[in-house]
Design an enzyme around this catalytic site. Structure first.
Site, short mmCIF file in Angstrom:
data_model
loop_
_atom_site.label_atom_id
_atom_site.label_comp_id
_atom_site.label_asym_id
_atom_site.label_seq_id
_atom_site.Cartn_x
_atom_site.Cartn_y
_atom_site.Cartn_z
N ARG A 184 0.83 -1.21 0.00
CA ARG A 184 0.00 0.00 0.00
C ARG A 184 0.86 1.26 0.00
O ARG A 184 0.38 2.35 0.29
CB ARG A 184 -0.93 -0.02 1.21
CG ARG A 184 -1.94 -1.16 1.16
CD ARG A 184 -2.90 -1.12 2.33
NE ARG A 184 -2.24 -1.36 3.60
CZ ARG A 184 -2.61 -2.31 4.48
NH1 ARG A 184 -3.64 -3.10 4.21
NH2 ARG A 184 -1.96 -2.45 5.62
N ILE A 187 -12.33 26.03 -14.27
CA ILE A 187 -12.37 26.52 -15.65
C ILE A 187 -12.03 28.01 -15.61
O ILE A 187 -12.71 28.79 -14.92
CB ILE A 187 -13.76 26.32 -16.29
CG1 ILE A 187 -14.12 24.84 -16.33
CG2 ILE A 187 -13.79 26.92 -17.69
CD1 ILE A 187 -15.56 24.59 -16.75
N TYR A 188 -10.98 28.41 -16.31
CA TYR A 188 -10.67 29.84 -16.39
C TYR A 188 -11.77 30.56 -17.17
O TYR A 188 -12.35 30.00 -18.10
CB TYR A 188 -9.31 30.06 -17.07
CG TYR A 188 -8.15 29.77 -16.15
CD1 TYR A 188 -7.71 30.72 -15.23
CD2 TYR A 188 -7.50 28.54 -16.18
CE1 TYR A 188 -6.66 30.45 -14.38
CE2 TYR A 188 -6.44 28.26 -15.33
CZ TYR A 188 -6.03 29.23 -14.43
OH TYR A 188 -4.99 28.96 -13.57
N GLY A 201 -6.47 21.62 -11.14
CA GLY A 201 -6.73 21.11 -12.47
C GLY A 201 -7.38 22.14 -13.37
O GLY A 201 -8.54 22.54 -13.15
N CYS A 230 1.14 20.64 -10.04
CA CYS A 230 -0.33 20.57 -10.05
C CYS A 230 -0.77 19.13 -9.83
O CYS A 230 -1.64 18.86 -9.00
CB CYS A 230 -0.87 21.10 -11.37
SG CYS A 230 -0.56 22.85 -11.62
#
Length: 287
Positions: free
Chosen positions: A150, A232-233, A192, A170
């Site tokens: 793990r 979202i830009y 993202g 990122c």
């Protein structure tokens, strides 16, 4: 890729306007997960053309532990150009060169490239030398020797070196999981950019599954993509809406044409088959 379009629709409907380190505000949600079955197809976006060459070269660049954009620009990949250029503009050597002139110097002057084209200890450095640890080589060996572990984790988030990076990671941490003869990977991405970055990230980490599975004599299983700040830009909203009007096409296949080590792969060893797509949609990157 219905999963991606569902993400875009969700953020358009539920995202809250947020300011950030760039000059362009975003619509943002916190916490979203997608799952892609890699058994019989490859998750490359079809509602716009995605630059496959850039995806492959960037991943190979990471795997090699490289952090200088010279390899990328020499291969016609320009996705990282803005960051070292912005740093160069702050140096005493800057003589009002344009971005295009800067990249030409990177291509033609090795000493200039060494001095100004490095991004600092970003992804490749952390994958291959995280405070002296070759994480990628170590995790591949662990998959072979202890597949039920793990602890099959690679982290790009190194707090001791964040200030030296042109851009903080990122896509910051990923974990492998072996079930019978299949290899899966889950990525945690702290930030993202849904229009420009996320399609790249999906394809890049899916391809990483293919390469590591091949190296460890396993088959590709699933890619699970977990997003922190999914956004979202504002200057990409119309492009996203255009994508949402397009019909998803059948996904392509990826064929690995070599049995060489993952660390020796080249672009020509990886073949994309049957990629059908809608036309390219331009969007400006926020630096």
């Amino acid at each position: 890729m219905k999963q991606y379009l569902d993400l875009a629709s969700y953020v358009l409907a539920n995202g809250k306007k947020r300011k950030n380190r760039t000059d362009t505000d975003t619509l943002s949600v916190f916490g979203y997960q997608m799952k892609f079955d890699l058994t019989n197809s490859f998750p490359l976006l079809t509602t716009k053309k995605v630059n496959w060459k850039a995806i492959v070269h960037e991943l190979l660049w990471f795997i090699k532990g490289d952090t200088n954009i010279k390899y990328l620009v020499d291969n016609g990949v320009n996705i990282w150009n803005e960051w070292p250029y912005e740093n160069f503009k702050k140096s005493p050597s800057f003589q009002n060169e344009t971005l295009q002139e800067f990249i030409l110097k990177v291509k033609t002057d090795n000493e200039f490239a060494k001095q100004f084209a490095d991004l600092g200890p970003v992804y490749g450095k952390q994958w291959r030398n995280f405070n002296g640890v070759d994480q990628l080589k170590k995790v591949i060996q662990e998959i072979k020797e202890n597949p039920n572990s793990r602890r099959l984790i690679v982290s790009s988030w190194n707090p001791s070196e964040l200030e030296k990076m042109a851009l903080a990671p990122c896509h910051s941490l990923f974990q492998f999981y072996v079930e019978e003869d299949k290899l899966s990977l889950q990525l945690y991405q702290r930030s993202g950019d849904i229009f420009l970055g996320v399609p790249f990230n999906i394809a890049s980490y899916a391809l990483l599954v293919y390469l590591v599975a091949h190296e460890t004599k396993l088959k590709p299983g699933y890619f699970i993509h977990t997003l922190g700040d999914a956004h979202i830009y504002e200057n990409h909203i119309e492009q996203i809406k255009l994508q949402l009007t397009r019909t998803t096409l059948d996904p392509p296949q990826v064929v690995l044409k070599s049995d060489k080590s993952i660390f020796a792969y080249s672009f020509d060893d990886i073949e994309l088959v049957g990629y059908n797509y809608h036309p390219f949609i331009y969007g400006r990157v926020a630096v």
